[in-house]
Enzyme design. Sequence first.
Site, PDB file in Angstrom:
ATOM      1  N   HIS A 123       0.852  -1.225   0.052  1.00 20.00           N
ATOM      2  CA  HIS A 123       0.162   0.100   0.169  1.00 20.00           C
ATOM      3  C   HIS A 123       1.056   1.479  -0.131  1.00 20.00           C
ATOM      4  O   HIS A 123       2.094   1.356   0.390  1.00 20.00           O
ATOM      5  CB  HIS A 123      -1.328   0.266   1.482  1.00 20.00           C
ATOM      6  CG  HIS A 123      -2.453  -0.573   1.372  1.00 20.00           C
ATOM      7  ND1 HIS A 123      -3.276  -1.190   2.261  1.00 20.00           N
ATOM      8  CD2 HIS A 123      -2.227  -1.976   0.618  1.00 20.00           C
ATOM      9  CE1 HIS A 123      -3.626  -2.251   1.669  1.00 20.00           C
ATOM     10  NE2 HIS A 123      -3.228  -3.023   1.030  1.00 20.00           N
TER      11      HIS A 123
ATOM     12  N   CYS B  30      -6.239   2.408   5.698  1.00 19.89           N
ATOM     13  CA  CYS B  30      -7.010   1.195   5.860  1.00 19.89           C
ATOM     14  C   CYS B  30      -6.142   0.344   7.026  1.00 19.89           C
ATOM     15  O   CYS B  30      -5.280   0.916   8.231  1.00 19.89           O
ATOM     16  CB  CYS B  30      -6.617  -0.124   5.004  1.00 19.89           C
ATOM     17  SG  CYS B  30      -4.259  -0.909   4.374  1.00 19.89           S
TER      18      CYS B  30
ATOM     19  N   GLU C  61       0.810   4.055   2.199  1.00 21.27           N
ATOM     20  CA  GLU C  61       1.461   4.571   3.281  1.00 21.27           C
ATOM     21  C   GLU C  61       2.802   3.436   3.417  1.00 21.27           C
ATOM     22  O   GLU C  61       3.804   3.324   3.851  1.00 21.27           O
ATOM     23  CB  GLU C  61       0.764   4.401   4.238  1.00 21.27           C
ATOM     24  CG  GLU C  61      -0.368   5.277   4.060  1.00 21.27           C
ATOM     25  CD  GLU C  61      -2.612   4.724   3.617  1.00 21.27           C
ATOM     26  OE1 GLU C  61      -2.817   5.283   3.687  1.00 21.27           O
ATOM     27  OE2 GLU C  61      -1.416   3.902   2.610  1.00 21.27           O
TER      28      GLU C  61
ATOM     29  N   CYS D 211      -2.196  -0.430   7.477  1.00 19.68           N
ATOM     30  CA  CYS D 211      -1.463   0.899   6.928  1.00 19.68           C
ATOM     31  C   CYS D 211      -1.431   1.942   9.307  1.00 19.68           C
ATOM     32  O   CYS D 211      -0.731   2.170   9.080  1.00 19.68           O
ATOM     33  CB  CYS D 211      -2.041   1.132   6.181  1.00 19.68           C
ATOM     34  SG  CYS D 211      -1.933   0.307   4.714  1.00 19.68           S
TER      35      CYS D 211
END
Length: 184
Positions: A69, A101, A71, A104
């Site tokens: 992801h 999410c 992040e 993260c």
Amino acid sequence: MTKTLIQNAPLTESELLRATQILKQLQADLKQHLHHNIGPFLAAIYDTSGQEIARAYNTVVQDNCSHHHAEMNAIHAAEKAFNTYDLSPYSLTLYTTSEPCQMCLGGILWSGIKTVFFGVPSARVEAVTGFDEGFKPHWIQAFKDRGIRVYGNIASAEGESVLAEYTHMNKIIYSPEKGVKICS
């Protein structure tokens, strides 16, 4: 209609203006790169002097790796830049185009990031794209309890526009519970 700022600590007008500028730029950069094989999320990490330390896109599909992801990729890049797994001594700020999410959030917490600014709230991300953002009860308060400042719903109109464009391009929506599907 004015959108309500999500926050767990006081914020000055100049901090909000700076965060808005950065998030709008991230949304614009993300929009320009949607035709590349990336997901519709972008994150950047800045130090206290305002210098960008790391910037990364969501590369889950491109890399065939569920934890790539934006992040997580940005945190990884910052850790490489500082040659450490503990970013806490650097008082870094993460800016991300959408609310982090569940995965993260863990990465942010354990990395030592001190402040988080995000664009589109998870409920809107899910409504626009169908992405499953995970179970995140009271995360903003939990971050406050751990000394992590959080501010969100910043430049969210621009972010929703980018997410809508991504879905209209029939890009892959990663959702393991439902299987991988193409937006229609």
